[in-house]
Every structure is written in structure tokens, then in C-alpha cells.
Write a protein that holds these residues in place. Structure first.
Motif, mmCIF file in Angstrom:
data_model
loop_
_atom_site.group_PDB
_atom_site.id
_atom_site.type_symbol
_atom_site.label_atom_id
_atom_site.label_comp_id
_atom_site.label_asym_id
_atom_site.label_seq_id
_atom_site.Cartn_x
_atom_site.Cartn_y
_atom_site.Cartn_z
ATOM 1 N N ARG A 1 3.101 9.973 11.781
ATOM 2 C CA ARG A 1 3.775 10.826 10.681
ATOM 3 C C ARG A 1 3.228 12.316 10.960
ATOM 4 N NH1 ARG A 1 0.133 6.034 9.036
ATOM 5 N NH2 ARG A 1 1.440 4.899 8.542
ATOM 6 N N HIS B 1 1.214 -1.107 0.042
ATOM 7 C CA HIS B 1 -0.152 -0.280 -0.110
ATOM 8 C C HIS B 1 0.324 1.148 0.020
ATOM 9 C CE1 HIS B 1 1.210 -0.343 4.156
ATOM 10 N NE2 HIS B 1 1.106 1.005 4.192
ATOM 11 N N HIS C 1 4.603 0.223 -0.061
ATOM 12 C CA HIS C 1 5.697 -1.458 0.896
ATOM 13 C C HIS C 1 4.600 -2.036 1.289
ATOM 14 C CE1 HIS C 1 4.172 2.531 2.638
ATOM 15 N NE2 HIS C 1 4.054 2.356 4.422
ATOM 16 N N ASP D 1 1.097 4.953 1.884
ATOM 17 C CA ASP D 1 0.463 5.937 2.891
ATOM 18 C C ASP D 1 -0.450 6.959 2.813
ATOM 19 O OD1 ASP D 1 1.475 3.666 4.445
ATOM 20 O OD2 ASP D 1 2.949 5.589 5.876
#
Ligand SMILES: O=C(O)CCC(=O)C(=O)O
Ligand SMILES: [Fe+2]
Length: 202
Positions: A197, A117, A173, A119
Motif C-alpha cells: 500500500r 472491512h 472485503h 482499508d
């Protein structure tokens, strides 16, 4: 390998890992782990999660992938991100704004993994993503900006840190599998990943 991928093996000493884990164990007594589910199918994730910080990442059928300021089960605000993680962020990324979210992924059993996927639920893609591994080792797969195409595999051990910045910020990743029994850090085994994040633009 894609530009902006940084791997810092054995960044945390065993003692630092134990201290961080002790702090997190205490935090998840009230800021509980929960089982998110997939937006379309409602299928539960194989990984249990929780978050710390002003925003936490959640997913369910009703609302899809998103960030919100409160725990989806207790409805209380998330506890703050541990100071140790905030200082790792400023030491390693040099990014002036602090992270808003620390996502905790708990890979508990043989079925736990995370498919390939990107982010992409954040607004700020200039900020890197920093992740800390604790407990059993994991096989981390990193590709490029397209789902198809070559990938590399890196074994992430307890105390290792990975940064996805620059071009790698948007790279595909995932976690192929956990090497159960490879670490003694977590008393019941398994792996904890802590991902820092920025969500909103600074
Ligand atoms: O567990 C990991 O190392 C990766 C976690 C991840 O990619 C994510 O939470 O978005
Ligand atoms: Fe990710």
C-alpha cells in the motif's frame, strides 16, 4: 463485480513463491510477527502480522489502527520491502510511486480469518492496494462501498495476486476462511498474505 478489482491467478511460479518465502522467512527472524489487538476491546487478532517498508500497520487498545515507522515490540525500523514485491507493484499497477508498506498477514490456524472491512487508514486512495497470496488457499469475499449489499467470493491460491484499485480501492472485503492443507508451500501449513500500500499522498 465492482470496477477496479483485478484478479491475476497463478501470477507467481512455484519457484518465485519459494524464493519469496525464503527471503521473508529470513526477514521475520528479526522483523518478528506479532499479535495486534482490537482498538476498543483489546481482543487479539486471529491473524499474526508484521510489516516491511518505511511504514508498518499496527493496532492496539492504546493507539488504535495506525501506521508507524517502527516495530511495536522491538521498536526498530521495519526492514525494507523485498525488491521482488516492488517490481510486481510497478509491473502490475503502473503506479509511479512505490508502496510504503508491505503488511504481512499470517493465517496460522483454523480460527484465523479477517472480517469484512475497508482499508481506510491511508491518506492516498488513488493508489491501488496489491496483495499476494502464499500457501493454503483462502476464500476472499468482495463487496461494494456499503457494508450491506451483494458480495462475491473468489478462491485465492498460492501465487495469485489481487488488486483493489479505482472504485474497488474502497470496497468492503475480507477472508472467510482458509482451506488448510490445500498447499504444500508452507511447511507448517497456513497462509501468508502480503499487501502493498501507499500510505501518504504522493
Ligand atoms: O489476506 C488477505 O487476502 C486480505 C488481507 C486484507 O484485507 C488486509 O490486510 O487488509
Ligand atoms: Fe484489507
Amino acid at each position: 463485480m465492482i470496477a477496479g478489482f483485478e484478479y491475476h491467478p497463478e501470477y507467481l511460479t512455484r519457484e518465485e513463491q519459494e524464493n519469496l518465502l525464503t527471503e521473508i522467512r529470513e526477514m521475520i527472524k528479526s522483523n518478528h510477527l506479532f499479535q495486534p489487538s482490537m482498538p476498543k476491546t483489546d481482543k487479539p487478532f486471529s491473524v499474526a502480522m508484521t510489516s516491511f517498508g518505511s511504514l508498518g500497520w499496527v493496532s492496539d487498545k492504546a493507539g488504535g489502527y495506525r501506521y508507524q515507522s517502527f516495530h511495536p515490540v522491538t521498536k526498530r525500523p521495519w526492514l525494507p520491502i523485498p525488491d521482488k514485491l516492488l517490481s510486481i507493484w510497478s509491473d502490475l499497477t503502473g503506479y509511479t510511486e512505490p508502496p510504503e508498506c508491505c503488511l504481512l498477514n499470517y493465517y496460522q490456524n483454523e480460527k484465523a480469518k479477517m472480517g469484512l472491512h475497508r482499508d481506510q487508514d491511508e491518506q492516498d486512495f488513488n493508489a491501488p492496494v496489491l496483495s499476494v497470496s502464499l500457501g493454503d488457499s483462502a476464500l476472499f469475499r468482495l463487496g461494494g462501498l456499503k457494508r450491506q449489499g451483494p458480495t462475491t467470493s473468489t478462491k485465492l491460491n498460492s501465487g495469485d495476486i489481487v488488486i483493489l484499485g479505482g472504485e474497488a480501492r474502497n470496497a468492503y472485503h475480507g477472508i472467510d476462511r482458509i482451506l488448510y492443507g490445500s498447499s504444500q508451500l508452507l511447511k507448517n501449513g497456513g497462509r501468508i498474505n502480503l499487501t502493498l500500500r501507499r500510505v501518504n499522498k504522493a
